[in-house]
Design a protein around this motif. Structure first.
Motif, PDB file in Angstrom:
ATOM      1  N   LEU A  85     123.536  21.340  -2.661  1.00 47.57           N
ATOM      2  CA  LEU A  85     122.355  20.054  -3.139  1.00 47.57           C
ATOM      3  C   LEU A  85     122.547  18.878  -2.195  1.00 47.57           C
ATOM      4  CD1 LEU A  85     121.653  17.978  -4.278  1.00 47.57           C
ATOM      5  CD2 LEU A  85     123.481  16.994  -4.689  1.00 47.57           C
ATOM      6  N   PHE A  86     123.692  19.381  -0.608  1.00 48.13           N
ATOM      7  CA  PHE A  86     123.462  18.787   0.633  1.00 48.13           C
ATOM      8  C   PHE A  86     122.181  19.016   1.245  1.00 48.13           C
ATOM      9  CE2 PHE A  86     126.659  15.458  -0.747  1.00 48.13           C
ATOM     10  CZ  PHE A  86     127.306  15.104  -0.477  1.00 48.13           C
ATOM     11  N   ASP A  87     122.454  20.868   1.079  1.00 51.12           N
ATOM     12  CA  ASP A  87     121.333  21.864   2.316  1.00 51.12           C
ATOM     13  C   ASP A  87     120.226  22.065   1.857  1.00 51.12           C
ATOM     14  OD1 ASP A  87     123.664  22.868   3.660  1.00 51.12           O
ATOM     15  OD2 ASP A  87     123.800  24.382   1.838  1.00 51.12           O
ATOM     16  N   LEU A  88     120.107  20.926   0.736  1.00 51.49           N
ATOM     17  CA  LEU A  88     118.554  21.153   0.756  1.00 51.49           C
ATOM     18  C   LEU A  88     118.177  19.950   0.848  1.00 51.49           C
ATOM     19  CD1 LEU A  88     118.551  22.296  -4.096  1.00 51.49           C
ATOM     20  CD2 LEU A  88     116.845  23.450  -1.723  1.00 51.49           C
ATOM     21  N   ALA A  89     118.692  18.596   0.123  1.00 52.00           N
ATOM     22  CA  ALA A  89     118.290  17.358   1.164  1.00 52.00           C
ATOM     23  C   ALA A  89     118.217  17.297   2.610  1.00 52.00           C
ATOM     24  CB  ALA A  89     120.298  16.331  -0.134  1.00 52.00           C
ATOM     25  N   HIS A  90     119.019  18.188   3.114  1.00 56.17           N
ATOM     26  CA  HIS A  90     119.007  17.239   4.503  1.00 56.17           C
ATOM     27  C   HIS A  90     118.064  18.486   5.066  1.00 56.17           C
ATOM     28  CE1 HIS A  90     123.716  16.915   5.078  1.00 56.17           C
ATOM     29  NE2 HIS A  90     123.064  15.449   4.574  1.00 56.17           N
ATOM     30  N   PRO A 122     136.186  50.455   4.516  1.00 58.74           N
ATOM     31  CA  PRO A 122     135.164  50.775   4.188  1.00 58.74           C
ATOM     32  C   PRO A 122     134.526  48.971   4.435  1.00 58.74           C
ATOM     33  CG  PRO A 122     135.818  51.392   2.024  1.00 58.74           C
ATOM     34  CD  PRO A 122     136.987  50.866   2.754  1.00 58.74           C
ATOM     35  N   ALA A 123     133.632  48.776   4.852  1.00 55.24           N
ATOM     36  CA  ALA A 123     133.047  47.525   5.745  1.00 55.24           C
ATOM     37  C   ALA A 123     131.857  47.955   6.830  1.00 55.24           C
ATOM     38  CB  ALA A 123     133.674  47.873   7.807  1.00 55.24           C
ATOM     39  N   MET A 124     130.800  46.629   6.349  1.00 57.39           N
ATOM     40  CA  MET A 124     129.439  46.781   6.153  1.00 57.39           C
ATOM     41  C   MET A 124     129.095  45.170   6.979  1.00 57.39           C
ATOM     42  SD  MET A 124     127.399  46.018   2.583  1.00 57.39           S
ATOM     43  CE  MET A 124     127.974  47.536   2.270  1.00 57.39           C
ATOM     44  N   VAL A 125     128.278  44.768   7.703  1.00 56.65           N
ATOM     45  CA  VAL A 125     127.827  43.479   8.189  1.00 56.65           C
ATOM     46  C   VAL A 125     126.353  43.566   7.324  1.00 56.65           C
ATOM     47  CG1 VAL A 125     126.607  41.954  10.198  1.00 56.65           C
ATOM     48  CG2 VAL A 125     128.515  44.251  10.000  1.00 56.65           C
ATOM     49  N   GLN A 126     126.370  42.383   6.555  1.00 62.14           N
ATOM     50  CA  GLN A 126     125.408  41.748   6.078  1.00 62.14           C
ATOM     51  C   GLN A 126     124.507  40.760   6.654  1.00 62.14           C
ATOM     52  OE1 GLN A 126     125.608  43.071   1.047  1.00 62.14           O
ATOM     53  NE2 GLN A 126     125.516  41.334   1.684  1.00 62.14           N
ATOM     54  N   ASN A 127     122.990  40.548   7.021  1.00 64.02           N
ATOM     55  CA  ASN A 127     122.471  39.211   6.649  1.00 64.02           C
ATOM     56  C   ASN A 127     122.540  37.489   5.658  1.00 64.02           C
ATOM     57  OD1 ASN A 127     119.863  40.452   5.669  1.00 64.02           O
ATOM     58  ND2 ASN A 127     119.130  39.930   7.999  1.00 64.02           N
ATOM     59  N   SER A 128     121.395  36.871   5.911  1.00 62.23           N
ATOM     60  CA  SER A 128     121.859  35.953   4.616  1.00 62.23           C
ATOM     61  C   SER A 128     120.743  36.767   4.114  1.00 62.23           C
ATOM     62  CB  SER A 128     121.255  34.309   4.925  1.00 62.23           C
ATOM     63  OG  SER A 128     119.769  35.413   6.039  1.00 62.23           O
ATOM     64  N   ARG A 129     119.702  37.413   4.146  1.00 62.66           N
ATOM     65  CA  ARG A 129     119.265  38.221   3.257  1.00 62.66           C
ATOM     66  C   ARG A 129     119.326  39.337   3.019  1.00 62.66           C
ATOM     67  NH1 ARG A 129     116.175  36.381   7.514  1.00 62.66           N
ATOM     68  NH2 ARG A 129     116.595  38.821   8.495  1.00 62.66           N
ATOM     69  N   GLY A 187     118.612  27.513   0.551  1.00 66.33           N
ATOM     70  CA  GLY A 187     118.571  25.411   0.539  1.00 66.33           C
ATOM     71  C   GLY A 187     119.570  25.890   1.822  1.00 66.33           C
ATOM     72  N   LYS A 188     119.981  26.459   2.877  1.00 63.43           N
ATOM     73  CA  LYS A 188     120.573  26.959   3.940  1.00 63.43           C
ATOM     74  C   LYS A 188     119.252  26.458   4.481  1.00 63.43           C
ATOM     75  CE  LYS A 188     124.990  28.057   3.973  1.00 63.43           C
ATOM     76  NZ  LYS A 188     125.459  26.509   4.198  1.00 63.43           N
ATOM     77  N   ASN A 189     118.350  27.366   4.456  1.00 61.44           N
ATOM     78  CA  ASN A 189     117.581  28.052   5.025  1.00 61.44           C
ATOM     79  C   ASN A 189     115.335  27.790   4.449  1.00 61.44           C
ATOM     80  OD1 ASN A 189     118.682  29.088   7.871  1.00 61.44           O
ATOM     81  ND2 ASN A 189     119.844  29.743   5.929  1.00 61.44           N
ATOM     82  N   PRO A 190     115.439  27.465   3.890  1.00 57.69           N
ATOM     83  CA  PRO A 190     114.337  26.725   2.866  1.00 57.69           C
ATOM     84  C   PRO A 190     113.325  27.145   3.928  1.00 57.69           C
ATOM     85  CG  PRO A 190     115.030  25.116   3.652  1.00 57.69           C
ATOM     86  CD  PRO A 190     115.628  25.441   4.139  1.00 57.69           C
ATOM     87  N   TYR A 191     112.879  26.666   4.240  1.00 60.33           N
ATOM     88  CA  TYR A 191     112.101  27.465   5.575  1.00 60.33           C
ATOM     89  C   TYR A 191     111.576  28.678   5.898  1.00 60.33           C
ATOM     90  CZ  TYR A 191     111.049  23.041   4.940  1.00 60.33           C
ATOM     91  OH  TYR A 191     110.897  21.585   4.132  1.00 60.33           O
ATOM     92  N   ASP A 192     112.500  29.816   5.470  1.00 62.99           N
ATOM     93  CA  ASP A 192     112.844  31.228   6.254  1.00 62.99           C
ATOM     94  C   ASP A 192     111.545  32.126   5.616  1.00 62.99           C
ATOM     95  OD1 ASP A 192     113.568  33.972   7.090  1.00 62.99           O
ATOM     96  OD2 ASP A 192     115.689  33.239   7.272  1.00 62.99           O
ATOM     97  N   ARG A 193     110.585  32.730   6.624  1.00 64.68           N
ATOM     98  CA  ARG A 193     109.455  33.539   5.400  1.00 64.68           C
ATOM     99  C   ARG A 193     109.983  34.538   4.916  1.00 64.68           C
ATOM    100  NH1 ARG A 193     104.755  33.426   6.236  1.00 64.68           N
ATOM    101  NH2 ARG A 193     103.388  34.419   4.202  1.00 64.68           N
ATOM    102  N   SER A 194     111.450  35.237   5.872  1.00 64.30           N
ATOM    103  CA  SER A 194     111.577  36.610   5.611  1.00 64.30           C
ATOM    104  C   SER A 194     112.257  36.417   4.403  1.00 64.30           C
ATOM    105  CB  SER A 194     112.884  37.051   6.584  1.00 64.30           C
ATOM    106  OG  SER A 194     111.885  37.684   7.986  1.00 64.30           O
ATOM    107  N   LEU A 195     112.640  35.623   4.403  1.00 67.68           N
ATOM    108  CA  LEU A 195     113.658  35.213   3.139  1.00 67.68           C
ATOM    109  C   LEU A 195     113.210  35.083   1.986  1.00 67.68           C
ATOM    110  CD1 LEU A 195     116.083  34.763   1.124  1.00 67.68           C
ATOM    111  CD2 LEU A 195     116.867  32.931   2.374  1.00 67.68           C
TER     112      LEU A 195
END
Length: 293
Positions: A85-90, A122-129, A187-195
């Protein structure tokens, strides 16, 4: 993403999830809406009905964090939902955040070396998408079906690949988690076009995703358990831990561990031995080709 619409739908779905009894209000009489009415949320949060209606419509100019906190408490939001909610509000307040974001930097070399050194885990790295940016050798063996795509993405595998419900034996839970994690990142990246493009693709091609996305559920991805029906090793039950990479908040390192002494531990160890043998064979073949004849 339309932030005002996201705020509206998030608050409406949270309001529908709370019964009057949960917040100490009487529930007598016929109710026209599921959960709480707007006026009940306003009363619990200590604001006027008109003010709350404007907030639920996504108009947050001048709304303080104290008021947002009061609304979160009125709706019984958990920590992840409150942060969302705070992420969206900000995001709604910060018009500058609508500028295109810089492309994420490549995976730090130190992180690449770290996961490669984790030979028994087993290990991996993911991004936010939920793009899979890197795995170690054992991670590549465990998640081999997911990694067959040219640009592996966990959400695309879960919702598009016909093998996913068989590979992830608790597929419903995995699908819920994937949609909820993307909601957090949106919510954290609402204008991320890739997301936004990814969410649009998932919503268009998968009714299972569209239904989950419409629920506006959010979830953290710190730790848990994944049950996998591995095509070679068999049933694997793996606990996982996740860690954000310092200085790269969009990147998450995930490691997977079975219960010590369990059948899953034995099967994972066997799979690890196969991976090691294959690496040695590949190395030996390379040395043979390079040796003088």
């Amino acid at each position: 993403m339309d932030v005002a619409a996201a705020i509206r739908d998030f608050l409406m779905t949270r309001r529908a999830n709370v019964t009057p009894e949960q917040v100490g209000l009487p529930s007598a009489g016929r109710r026209r809406v599921a959960g709480l009415r707007r006026e009940e949320v306003a009363m619990l949060a200590g604001v006027s009905v008109e003010y709350y209606v404007q907030i639920e419509r996504g108009r947050l100019a001048g709304v303080s964090d104290d008021v947002l906190g009061a609304i979160a408490r009125a709706l019984l939001l958990d920590d992840v939902e409150t942060s969302h909610l705070f992420d969206l509000a900000h995001a709604a307040r910060d018009r500058a955040s609508q500028r295109p974001r810089a492309r994420a930097a490549q995976l730090p070399q130190g992180v690449r070396l770290l996961i490669d050194a984790m030979t028994g885990v087993p290990a991996m790295v993911q991004n936010s998408r939920l793009d899979i940016l890197a795995t170690n050798a054992l991670g590549a063996a465990v998640f081999a079906p997911v990694l067959e795509a040219e640009a592996p993405n966990m959400a695309r595998f879960v919702f598009f690949d016909a093998r996913a419900p068989e590979f992830f034996t608790a597929w419903e839970s995995i699908a819920d988690d994937a949609a909820a994690m993307l909601r957090v990142h949106a919510g954290k990246n609402p204008y991320d076009r890739s997301l936004s493009d990814l969410v649009g693709e998932l919503s268009t091609r998968s009714e299972h995703f569209a239904q989950r996305w419409a629920k506006h559920n959010v979830r953290a991805h710190h730790r848990g358990v994944k049950a996998i029906a591995h095509p070679t090793a068999g049933e694997l039950t793996l606990g996982y831990e996740s860690m954000q990479i310092p200085g790269r908040d969009e990147l998450t390192l995930l490691s997977y561990l079975p219960e010590p002494g369990s059948p899953s531990a034995e099967r994972l160890a066997l799979l690890a031995s196969w991976v090691t043998a294959e690496q040695r064979e590949t190395q030996a073949q390379g040395e043979y080709r390079q040796s003088p004849r």
